[in-house]
Design a protein around this motif. Sequence first.
Motif, PDB file in Angstrom:
ATOM      1  N   ILE A   1      13.292 -49.896  58.376  1.00  0.00           N
ATOM      2  CA  ILE A   1      13.627 -48.355  58.454  1.00  0.00           C
ATOM      3  C   ILE A   1      15.019 -47.938  58.374  1.00  0.00           C
ATOM      4  CG2 ILE A   1      13.420 -46.600  60.021  1.00  0.00           C
ATOM      5  CD1 ILE A   1      10.952 -47.823  61.497  1.00  0.00           C
ATOM      6  N   SER A   2      15.958 -48.841  58.859  1.00  0.00           N
ATOM      7  CA  SER A   2      17.236 -48.700  58.576  1.00  0.00           C
ATOM      8  C   SER A   2      17.639 -48.506  56.922  1.00  0.00           C
ATOM      9  CB  SER A   2      18.058 -49.628  59.359  1.00  0.00           C
ATOM     10  OG  SER A   2      19.625 -49.145  59.040  1.00  0.00           O
ATOM     11  N   THR A   3      17.012 -49.490  56.450  1.00  0.00           N
ATOM     12  CA  THR A   3      17.318 -49.949  54.947  1.00  0.00           C
ATOM     13  C   THR A   3      16.795 -48.731  54.256  1.00  0.00           C
ATOM     14  OG1 THR A   3      17.319 -52.430  55.260  1.00  0.00           O
ATOM     15  CG2 THR A   3      17.040 -51.513  53.017  1.00  0.00           C
ATOM     16  N   LEU A   4      15.416 -48.388  54.399  1.00  0.00           N
ATOM     17  CA  LEU A   4      14.687 -47.061  53.870  1.00  0.00           C
ATOM     18  C   LEU A   4      15.653 -45.841  53.941  1.00  0.00           C
ATOM     19  CD1 LEU A   4      10.836 -48.018  54.076  1.00  0.00           C
ATOM     20  CD2 LEU A   4      12.332 -48.227  52.223  1.00  0.00           C
ATOM     21  N   ASN A   5      16.213 -45.767  55.088  1.00  0.00           N
ATOM     22  CA  ASN A   5      16.907 -44.508  55.353  1.00  0.00           C
ATOM     23  C   ASN A   5      18.178 -44.337  54.512  1.00  0.00           C
ATOM     24  OD1 ASN A   5      15.271 -43.010  57.257  1.00  0.00           O
ATOM     25  ND2 ASN A   5      15.973 -44.317  58.984  1.00  0.00           N
ATOM     26  N   LYS A   6      18.773 -45.616  54.466  1.00  0.00           N
ATOM     27  CA  LYS A   6      20.106 -45.638  53.441  1.00  0.00           C
ATOM     28  C   LYS A   6      19.632 -45.474  52.226  1.00  0.00           C
ATOM     29  CE  LYS A   6      22.671 -49.031  56.301  1.00  0.00           C
ATOM     30  NZ  LYS A   6      23.154 -50.442  56.673  1.00  0.00           N
ATOM     31  N   SER A   7      18.435 -45.890  51.656  1.00  0.00           N
ATOM     32  CA  SER A   7      18.098 -45.852  50.144  1.00  0.00           C
ATOM     33  C   SER A   7      17.624 -44.070  50.021  1.00  0.00           C
ATOM     34  CB  SER A   7      16.813 -46.452  50.040  1.00  0.00           C
ATOM     35  OG  SER A   7      17.006 -47.953  49.989  1.00  0.00           O
ATOM     36  N   LEU A   8      17.146 -43.811  51.099  1.00  0.00           N
ATOM     37  CA  LEU A   8      16.687 -42.118  50.997  1.00  0.00           C
ATOM     38  C   LEU A   8      18.018 -41.317  50.956  1.00  0.00           C
ATOM     39  CD1 LEU A   8      14.590 -39.922  51.345  1.00  0.00           C
ATOM     40  CD2 LEU A   8      14.843 -39.998  53.777  1.00  0.00           C
ATOM     41  N   ASP A   9      19.098 -41.608  51.610  1.00  0.00           N
ATOM     42  CA  ASP A   9      20.466 -40.818  51.497  1.00  0.00           C
ATOM     43  C   ASP A   9      20.939 -40.960  50.210  1.00  0.00           C
ATOM     44  OD1 ASP A   9      19.963 -40.162  54.011  1.00  0.00           O
ATOM     45  OD2 ASP A   9      21.484 -41.871  54.814  1.00  0.00           O
ATOM     46  N   ALA A  10      20.870 -41.960  49.624  1.00  0.00           N
ATOM     47  CA  ALA A  10      21.226 -42.296  48.214  1.00  0.00           C
ATOM     48  C   ALA A  10      20.439 -41.600  47.112  1.00  0.00           C
ATOM     49  CB  ALA A  10      21.371 -43.704  47.707  1.00  0.00           C
ATOM     50  N   LEU A  11      19.118 -41.500  47.438  1.00  0.00           N
ATOM     51  CA  LEU A  11      18.268 -40.756  46.561  1.00  0.00           C
ATOM     52  C   LEU A  11      18.385 -39.447  46.594  1.00  0.00           C
ATOM     53  CD1 LEU A  11      14.763 -42.681  46.871  1.00  0.00           C
ATOM     54  CD2 LEU A  11      16.202 -42.639  44.958  1.00  0.00           C
ATOM     55  N   ARG A  12      18.768 -38.858  47.750  1.00  0.00           N
ATOM     56  CA  ARG A  12      18.785 -37.553  47.908  1.00  0.00           C
ATOM     57  C   ARG A  12      20.329 -36.645  47.395  1.00  0.00           C
ATOM     58  NH1 ARG A  12      16.695 -36.230  54.091  1.00  0.00           N
ATOM     59  NH2 ARG A  12      14.491 -36.079  53.681  1.00  0.00           N
ATOM     60  N   LEU A  13      21.185 -37.786  47.214  1.00  0.00           N
ATOM     61  CA  LEU A  13      22.450 -37.568  46.262  1.00  0.00           C
ATOM     62  C   LEU A  13      22.104 -37.318  45.044  1.00  0.00           C
ATOM     63  CD1 LEU A  13      24.885 -39.891  48.195  1.00  0.00           C
ATOM     64  CD2 LEU A  13      24.768 -37.435  48.435  1.00  0.00           C
ATOM     65  N   GLN A  14      21.238 -37.883  44.338  1.00  0.00           N
ATOM     66  CA  GLN A  14      20.700 -37.847  42.904  1.00  0.00           C
ATOM     67  C   GLN A  14      19.606 -36.865  42.716  1.00  0.00           C
ATOM     68  OE1 GLN A  14      19.845 -41.775  41.436  1.00  0.00           O
ATOM     69  NE2 GLN A  14      21.993 -42.614  42.079  1.00  0.00           N
ATOM     70  N   TYR A  15      18.694 -36.654  43.506  1.00  0.00           N
ATOM     71  CA  TYR A  15      17.445 -35.984  43.306  1.00  0.00           C
ATOM     72  C   TYR A  15      17.390 -34.936  44.217  1.00  0.00           C
ATOM     73  CZ  TYR A  15      16.690 -40.027  40.250  1.00  0.00           C
ATOM     74  OH  TYR A  15      16.826 -40.968  39.342  1.00  0.00           O
ATOM     75  N   THR A  16      16.264 -34.060  44.058  1.00  0.00           N
ATOM     76  CA  THR A  16      15.926 -32.997  45.068  1.00  0.00           C
ATOM     77  C   THR A  16      14.911 -33.714  46.027  1.00  0.00           C
ATOM     78  OG1 THR A  16      14.507 -31.879  43.702  1.00  0.00           O
ATOM     79  CG2 THR A  16      16.554 -31.210  43.363  1.00  0.00           C
ATOM     80  N   ASP A  17      14.385 -32.897  47.105  1.00  0.00           N
ATOM     81  CA  ASP A  17      13.386 -33.326  47.900  1.00  0.00           C
ATOM     82  C   ASP A  17      12.072 -33.386  47.220  1.00  0.00           C
ATOM     83  OD1 ASP A  17      15.246 -33.700  50.008  1.00  0.00           O
ATOM     84  OD2 ASP A  17      14.787 -31.566  51.023  1.00  0.00           O
ATOM     85  N   GLN A  18      11.966 -32.901  46.121  1.00  0.00           N
ATOM     86  CA  GLN A  18      10.432 -32.829  45.388  1.00  0.00           C
ATOM     87  C   GLN A  18      10.358 -34.155  44.593  1.00  0.00           C
ATOM     88  OE1 GLN A  18       8.279 -30.656  46.227  1.00  0.00           O
ATOM     89  NE2 GLN A  18       9.780 -29.778  47.655  1.00  0.00           N
ATOM     90  N   HIS A  19      11.436 -34.723  44.313  1.00  0.00           N
ATOM     91  CA  HIS A  19      11.345 -35.799  43.434  1.00  0.00           C
ATOM     92  C   HIS A  19      10.369 -36.922  43.960  1.00  0.00           C
ATOM     93  CE1 HIS A  19      12.593 -39.324  41.014  1.00  0.00           C
ATOM     94  NE2 HIS A  19      13.216 -38.568  40.207  1.00  0.00           N
TER      95      HIS A  19
END
Length: 512
Positions: free
Chosen positions: A267-285
Motif C-alpha cells: 500500500i505504501s509503494t502504491l501510494n508513492k506511485s499514485l503521487d508520482a502519477l498525479r504529478l503527471q496526469y489528472t485524476d481522470q487518467h
Amino acid sequence: MEHLRMEHFYSQLLSSLKGIWKHRWAGFCTAWCLVLVGWANVYWMPDEYQSSARVYVDTQSVLKPLMVGMTSVPNVAQQVSIMSRTLLSRPNLERVLRMVDLDVKAVTPREVDAQVNELLKAIRIQGTGTYDIYTITYNNADPRQVRDVVQALLAIFVEGSFKGKKGDSEKAVQFIDEQVRGYEEKLSSAENAVKEFRLKHNFLLPREGQDYGSKLLQASEALGNAQLELAEAEQARKALEAQFGGDEPVLVAGVAPGGQSELDSRISTLNKSLDALRLQYTDQHPDVISTVRLIGQLEEKRRLERQKQSASGDAAQQYSPLFQQMKVALAEAEARVAALHARVDALRERQTRLQEQRLAVPELESQLGQLTRDYQVNKENYEKLVGRREAAKLSGELTTTTEMMSFKIIDPPTLPQRPIGPNRALYYSAVLALGLLGGCAAALGLAQLRPTYLSAAELRAGTGLRVLGTIAMNWTDEEKRKLWRDRLGFGAGSVGLLLCYGGVMAYTLLFS
C-alpha cells in the motif's frame, strides 16, 4: 408687259412724290416734332457704365501626378467650367444682391425677382476653353455698383471653384461613416459569435496537428493493447489459482524484516506511485484510476485479514516462505487484473466518446466555417470602407486646396470713369432718319386723304373719263414771290434741321 408695269410704277412714284411735295409743310412740321422729341429722349437716356474682370485659372498642378493611385483626383478643369456656367444661378445672384447692398431696395419678392432678372440680363460671362481665361462683364447706370457687382461675382467664382465639390465630398464621407459604423457593429457581433462558439466547443474543435481520426486510431490501438494485457493477466492469475488447487487460502499478514506487514508495504509503494502519477496526469487518467482502485482493494483486504487475525487469536501462525511468496504473487496478479480492467473500461469510454465527437465535429466545423466567413466578409468590407473614407477625405481636401488650381486676376474690376453708352450719335442719326421718314409718311398720308390730280393723264386714269381739255395756271408776280418765299422757308427749315443735327452730333462727340 414689263414695260407697262415699269411705266405704271414710275407714274405712281411720281404721283406720290408730287403729293408729298404738295403737303411738304405738314410733313416738315411732323419731322421737326418727331426729331425734337426723339433727340430729347436720347439726351435724357441715362449713361451706361461697364466694368469687367479677367481671371486666368491654372489647372495644371504638380499634385495631380503625385496623387494618382492614392485617391480620386478631381477634374479641376471641369469643375471650373461648371462653376462658370452656374455662376448666374438665382442663389448666386441673390447673394450678389446682398453683397452689394442692393437687397435693401427690394421690399417685396416681386422686386427681388425684378432685381435678379435685371442682373441676369446685364451680366455676361465669357470663357476660352483653350487658355482657361474667363471674363466677367456687367453694365449699369451706377459706376460704383458696376464695380462692386463684378467684384462680388469674381469672389463667388473663385470661392465656388475651390468649394465646388466639397459639399459632395462631405456627403460622401458622411455616408461612408454611417456604413463604417454599421459594419463595426456587424464585425463586433461576428467576432463575439466566433469567440463564444470556440469557448463553447473548445474541447470538440480539432487543434493544430491533430484530428479525431488519428485520436480514434490511437484510442483503438491503446484499447487493443490493454485488452491483450488484461487477457494475459487473467491467464497468469488462473495459473496461480491452479497451483492452489482452486481453494482460496487464508493469508495471515506476514511481518517484513523492518517490522511492517507485506500489505502495508504494498500500500505504501502504491501510494508513492499514485503521487508520482498525479504529478503527471489528472485524476481522470486510467493509470491513476486503476492505482486508486487497487489501493482501495488492498486496504479492504488488510482490514479483513486483521479482523480474522483478531478473531482467531492465533497471532503466531506463520506460513512457509514459498507459500507466502505464492500468495503475494496471486495478490499481485489479482491487482494487475483489476487495474487492467479499469484501464480497459476507461479506454473503451474514451473510444466511445471520441467516436461521438468525431460524428459531431463536421457539423461544428461547418458552423465555425460559416461564422468565420461572415467575419471575414464583414472585416474586408469594413477595411474597404475605411480606406475609401480616407480616400474621400483626401479627395475633398484636394478639391478645396489652393495647390490644385491657382487664380491669377489679369484685369481686376475698376471704377469706370467714362460711360460706354448709350451710343447717342447713332441714336441721334436714327431719330433724324425716322423723323424724315415720319414727315414723308405724314405728307403722303394727307395726299391720300385729299387726293388731287396733277395732270390730265392722272385724271383720265383715275376717273376713266375722257378729258376734253386743260386750263394752264398763269402765275402772277405776287404768286411767284409767295412761291419763292415758300420754297426759301422750306429750304431754310431743312437747312436748320441739318444744322441742329450737326450741332447735336458735335456736342455728343466732344462732351460724351
